[in-house]
Design an enzyme around this catalytic site. Structure first.
Site, PDB file in Angstrom:
ATOM      1  N   ILE A  59      41.095  -7.614  17.777  1.00 29.75           N
ATOM      2  CA  ILE A  59      42.549  -7.585  17.888  1.00 29.75           C
ATOM      3  C   ILE A  59      42.932  -6.108  17.957  1.00 29.75           C
ATOM      4  O   ILE A  59      42.475  -5.302  17.133  1.00 29.75           O
ATOM      5  CB  ILE A  59      43.227  -8.301  16.703  1.00 29.75           C
ATOM      6  CG1 ILE A  59      44.759  -8.265  16.833  1.00 29.75           C
ATOM      7  CG2 ILE A  59      42.789  -7.739  15.365  1.00 29.75           C
ATOM      8  CD1 ILE A  59      45.474  -9.090  15.761  1.00 29.75           C
ATOM      9  N   SER A  60      43.698  -5.728  18.947  1.00 22.60           N
ATOM     10  CA  SER A  60      44.038  -4.319  19.149  1.00 22.60           C
ATOM     11  C   SER A  60      44.860  -3.778  17.993  1.00 22.60           C
ATOM     12  O   SER A  60      45.591  -4.514  17.328  1.00 22.60           O
ATOM     13  CB  SER A  60      44.827  -4.135  20.452  1.00 22.60           C
ATOM     14  OG  SER A  60      44.035  -4.452  21.567  1.00 22.60           O
TER      15      SER A  60
END
Length: 215
Positions: A59-60
């Site tokens: 997940i960025s």
């Protein structure tokens, strides 16, 4: 822990780092990022870092999500394509800022988990399918905005073709390790211009028009 307080701190940090779009900041404040990560990592959900979500994907970090979203300049009326659903968090942010979001994920277990998280927030304007994101979603196009959440060796022409006149495409472009955020704009006459933003590091965009394998 108090997730609401953590979100406020996260948003305050985004402001310090230069995010100015109030709609983007509002979306980041409203979406509970911790439901998109494993429960064991929920305490880290609002730190400005990427986190593993399984299947060799991440997940960025919040800043990257905010920066890429801000580059799209969404007003609320757009039809948006996201390539690389991953956890579903970026799609959730987009769904609060646009009229409709179409998102594509090639890894089935991630797509199913993302769908459950999105449904739990009643984000009914998100269509999700499992497939090769590098080919876009031509049946749902054209799109006013396209966001690619994995690093590509180039800007796929098929994505430019699916971009509506006046549309904006944000994609990390570079090699397998390092990329540069790239903004592609198609004007009302169909002329395409490109502008490089800042350096970044994403997982690889795998597919017909991206990287061919995981090696």
């Amino acid at each position: 822990m108090n997730f609401e307080v953590s979100r406020k701190r996260m948003v305050a940090e985004l402001v310090k780092r230069g995010i100015t779009d109030q709609r983007v900041l509002g979306a980041m404040q409203s979406i509970p990022r911790h439901i998109f990560v494993e429960e064991a990592m929920s305490a880290q959900a609002y730190s400005d870092s990427s986190l593993p979500i399984g299947e060799k994907q991440t997940i960025s970090q919040p800043y990257t999500v905010a920066k890429m979203t801000e580059m799209l300049k969404l007003t609320g009326r757009e039809r948006v394509l996201e390539l690389g659903t991953g956890s579903g968090y970026q799609a959730a942010v987009l769904a609060t800022l646009a009229d409709k979001v179409c998102t594509v994920e090639r890894i089935r277990p991630l797509a199913l988990k993302a769908r459950r998280a999105l449904d739990s927030l009643r984000l009914l304007n998100v269509n999700l399918k499992i497939g090769d994101g590098t080919e876009g979603w031509p049946e749902e196009g054209p799109f006013d905005a396209i966001l690619v959440t994995a690093g590509s060796p180039q800007v796929p022409q098929c994505l430019i073709d699916q971009l509506a006149p006046g549309g904006r495409l944000v994609i990390p472009v570079g090699d397998r390790q390092d990329q540069t955020l790239t903004l592609v704009v198609k004007d009302l006459e169909g002329k395409v211009t490109r502008q490089e933003s800042e350096d970044c590091r994403f997982v690889k965009l795998i597919g017909r028009h991206g990287w061919s394998d995981e090696a």
